[in-house]
Design a protein around this motif. Structure first.
Motif, PDB file in Angstrom:
ATOM      1  N   MET A  70       0.824  -1.279   0.118  1.00 52.83           N
ATOM      2  CA  MET A  70       0.012   0.091   0.103  1.00 52.83           C
ATOM      3  C   MET A  70       0.756   1.223  -0.062  1.00 52.83           C
ATOM      4  N   SER A  71       0.495   2.124  -0.583  1.00 51.31           N
ATOM      5  CA  SER A  71       1.217   3.365  -0.888  1.00 51.31           C
ATOM      6  C   SER A  71       1.333   4.285   0.432  1.00 51.31           C
ATOM      7  N   ARG A  72       2.234   5.158   0.365  1.00 53.11           N
ATOM      8  CA  ARG A  72       2.139   5.948   1.621  1.00 53.11           C
ATOM      9  C   ARG A  72       1.024   7.055   1.789  1.00 53.11           C
ATOM     10  N   ILE A  73       0.482   7.238   0.497  1.00 52.39           N
ATOM     11  CA  ILE A  73      -0.701   8.212   0.586  1.00 52.39           C
ATOM     12  C   ILE A  73      -1.899   7.314   0.843  1.00 52.39           C
ATOM     13  N   ASN A  74      -2.064   6.066   0.597  1.00 53.46           N
ATOM     14  CA  ASN A  74      -3.068   5.568   0.782  1.00 53.46           C
ATOM     15  C   ASN A  74      -3.179   5.241   2.565  1.00 53.46           C
ATOM     16  N   LEU A  75      -1.767   4.906   3.035  1.00 52.32           N
ATOM     17  CA  LEU A  75      -1.759   4.632   4.473  1.00 52.32           C
ATOM     18  C   LEU A  75      -2.428   5.688   5.145  1.00 52.32           C
ATOM     19  N   LYS A  76      -1.683   6.931   4.737  1.00 51.23           N
ATOM     20  CA  LYS A  76      -1.992   8.467   5.381  1.00 51.23           C
ATOM     21  C   LYS A  76      -3.570   8.543   5.361  1.00 51.23           C
ATOM     22  N   LYS A  77      -4.349   8.271   4.196  1.00 49.08           N
ATOM     23  CA  LYS A  77      -5.748   8.436   4.188  1.00 49.08           C
ATOM     24  C   LYS A  77      -6.434   7.550   4.898  1.00 49.08           C
ATOM     25  N   LYS A  78      -5.973   6.330   4.946  1.00 54.44           N
ATOM     26  CA  LYS A  78      -6.762   5.424   5.815  1.00 54.44           C
ATOM     27  C   LYS A  78      -6.477   5.715   7.410  1.00 54.44           C
ATOM     28  N   SER A  79      -5.375   5.993   7.782  1.00 52.65           N
ATOM     29  CA  SER A  79      -5.257   6.435   9.268  1.00 52.65           C
ATOM     30  C   SER A  79      -5.721   7.917   9.508  1.00 52.65           C
ATOM     31  N   GLU A  80      -5.789   8.510   8.586  1.00 54.20           N
ATOM     32  CA  GLU A  80      -6.372   9.655   9.074  1.00 54.20           C
ATOM     33  C   GLU A  80      -8.165   9.577   9.243  1.00 54.20           C
ATOM     34  N   ALA A  81      -8.663   8.618   8.543  1.00 58.43           N
ATOM     35  CA  ALA A  81     -10.229   8.434   8.511  1.00 58.43           C
ATOM     36  C   ALA A  81     -10.138   7.744   9.647  1.00 58.43           C
ATOM     37  N   ALA A  82      -9.346   6.751  10.446  1.00 60.10           N
ATOM     38  CA  ALA A  82      -9.532   5.899  11.589  1.00 60.10           C
ATOM     39  C   ALA A  82      -9.090   6.971  12.945  1.00 60.10           C
ATOM     40  N   ALA A  83      -8.750   8.224  12.721  1.00 58.05           N
ATOM     41  CA  ALA A  83      -7.974   8.892  13.754  1.00 58.05           C
ATOM     42  C   ALA A  83      -8.810   9.136  15.046  1.00 58.05           C
ATOM     43  N   GLU A  84     -10.095   8.951  15.185  1.00 59.34           N
ATOM     44  CA  GLU A  84     -10.893   9.061  16.184  1.00 59.34           C
ATOM     45  C   GLU A  84     -11.546   7.656  16.410  1.00 59.34           C
ATOM     46  N   LYS A  85     -11.305   6.648  15.768  1.00 59.98           N
ATOM     47  CA  LYS A  85     -12.095   5.414  15.829  1.00 59.98           C
ATOM     48  C   LYS A  85     -11.604   4.776  17.107  1.00 59.98           C
ATOM     49  N   PRO A  86     -12.512   4.624  18.043  1.00 55.65           N
ATOM     50  CA  PRO A  86     -12.236   3.946  19.172  1.00 55.65           C
ATOM     51  C   PRO A  86     -11.964   2.255  19.056  1.00 55.65           C
ATOM     52  N   ALA A  87     -11.406   1.411  19.873  1.00 54.82           N
ATOM     53  CA  ALA A  87     -11.029   0.346  19.958  1.00 54.82           C
ATOM     54  C   ALA A  87     -12.220  -0.690  20.353  1.00 54.82           C
ATOM     55  N   PRO A  88     -12.432  -1.661  19.834  1.00 51.88           N
ATOM     56  CA  PRO A  88     -13.694  -2.584  20.377  1.00 51.88           C
ATOM     57  C   PRO A  88     -13.538  -2.944  22.051  1.00 51.88           C
ATOM     58  N   PHE A  89     -12.325  -2.791  22.317  1.00 54.43           N
ATOM     59  CA  PHE A  89     -12.078  -3.547  23.891  1.00 54.43           C
ATOM     60  C   PHE A  89     -11.473  -2.211  24.498  1.00 54.43           C
ATOM     61  N   GLY A  90     -11.575  -2.199  25.862  1.00 54.07           N
ATOM     62  CA  GLY A  90     -10.806  -1.149  26.687  1.00 54.07           C
ATOM     63  C   GLY A  90     -11.647   0.254  26.706  1.00 54.07           C
TER      64      GLY A  90
END
Length: 407
Positions: free
Chosen positions: A1-21
């Motif tokens: 996966m390209s760095r650009i796609n990794l950045k987009k994916k991580s930015e989209a998950a920046a506030e995503k809580p974990a299922p546990f804890g």
């Protein structure tokens, strides 16, 4: 996966809580840290740092070690290997040296799994690259230490470990904070790759502080006849710890073992599990958890997914409650989708039986001595296939935890 796609994916998950804890406010922790200078050898580290490192199995004298990695806050201060066929490097330097390494970057883990994996990609603070070349046999372990010196700091690391075909690699990694540090956030992403006929043993010892939040994110991919053994020990106070390491047995006769020893003192909340996908014929998995509470809360999870014929798996969780204010919740799960498999689980949670204490007291022990002896026996978990040097570090960590745990 390209760095650009990794950045987009991580930015989209920046506030995503974990299922546990419990969810964590990442903005509550410091993002900046002063640089620490490199050292020519670990013996040059300050005495208090060396003593703290030793508490998590990292010997700064480097006796019986084939290589060392040491990171303080956001600075890699030392990295070296002492045997041919081994590599110990800062992950950033490794990515610059090896173009092929990008193919392993976020291969075992999803960058958008939750806000913690996303943060490790968006605001990385180094991490280690450990590799055993094809056929290398390393019975004496490597060691790695992730150390935090600044109050309230966030440390986000990404580690990659590779045991190439036919290699054997043993690692002790210790994570801890300076004695004066009370709070902080540690996010540790670790990806393990065990190639055909390789063997990788990874022993992790944690010594945090009462207000530290810890979010390890770990996954392993194990190929044909590969063996991955993971040992995890946390016997010291921690505010919140949540981890669910996952292994994928993708090659025939791959083997995975998870062992964990957990102590939750008052104020500690620990949620630790092990998940294994048995995707290849004849693959094997075992997870054994020993949990003790003296006032804190523990959730011990286990989940095996059998997807191929002839696979076997066993989950085992034993919990010991030494305080009325503590809680242990064991959650074993088995999931099968083919007819020719065998998976089992055992779980037991309770207190020390009065007759056990009475038996030992009748033989001359005090009540406290009897309780301590029973706890030591409970913690005597069999961790198969380890070099004696690793067993020694595990025993030392357990002894220290017993003393500080008050039993």
């Amino acid at each position: 996966m390209s760095r650009i796609n990794l950045k987009k994916k991580s930015e989209a998950a920046a506030e995503k809580p974990a299922p546990f804890g419990p969810d964590i406010d990442l903005a509550a922790y410091r993002a900046e840290a002063a640089e620490h200078g490199k050292v020519a050898g670990l013996s040059e580290l300050p005495d208090d740092v060396r003593e703290r490192a030793l508490s998590v199995g990292v010997d700064t004298g480097e006796a019986c070690r084939m290589g060392s990695f040491f990171q303080m806050d956001h600075s890699v201060v030392f990295a070296a290997a002492y045997q041919s066929g081994l590599e110990v490097m800062d992950i950033g330097a490794a990515l610059e040296k090896y173009d092929w390494l990008k193919d392993y970057w976020w291969k075992a883990l999803a960058v958008d799994a939750d806000k913690y994996t996303a943060r490790a990609e968006l605001e990385p603070h180094h991490g280690y690259f450990l590799r055993a070349l094809p056929g290398a046999k390393v019975e004496v372990p490597l060691q790695a230490c992730l150390y935090m010196t600044r109050e309230g700091l966030a440390q986000n690391v990404h580690n990659i470990v590779i045991a190439e075909e036919g290699a054997e690699l043993h690692i002790i990694t210790g994570c801890t904070v300076a004695p004066r540090v009370r709070s902080g956030l540690h996010i540790g992403v670790s990806e393990f790759y065990v190639k055909k006929n390789a063997r990788l043993t990874f022993t992790m010892i944690h010594n945090w502080a009462p207000e530290v939040a810890v979010r390890p994110r770990t996954a392993a991919i194990v190929e044909e006849n590969g063996v991955f053994i993971s040992n995890y020990i946390c016997m010291k106070p921690v505010k919140t710890l949540q981890a669910y390491p996952t292994a994928y047995c993708v090659g025939e006769n791959a083997t995975v073992r998870f062992n964990s020893v957990l102590l939750a003192q008052e104020g500690s909340n620990i949620d630790v599990g092990a998940r294994v996908y048995l995707r290849a014929k004849g693959s094997r998995a075992e997870a054994v958890s020993k949990a003790i509470t003296t006032g804190g809360n523990i959730v011990a999870r286990g989940h095996f997914i059998g997807e191929a014929e002839g696979v076997k798996g066993h989950l085992e969780c034993r919990g010991l409650i030494l305080s009325d204010s503590g809680k242990i919740h064991a959650i074993p799960e088995l999931e099968g989708s083919v007819k020719d498999l065998e998976m089992t689980h055992e779980a037991a949670v309770g207190k020390i039986a009065p007759e056990e204490i009475e038996y030992l007291m009748a033989r001359g022990l005090t009540g406290e001595e009897a309780t301590a002896a029973i706890v030591r026996g409970f913690l005597d978990i069999e961790m198969k296939g380890l070099p004696e040097s690793i067993n020694d570090e595990i025993k030392r960590a357990l002894r220290t935890g017993e003393t500080e745990g008050g039993f």
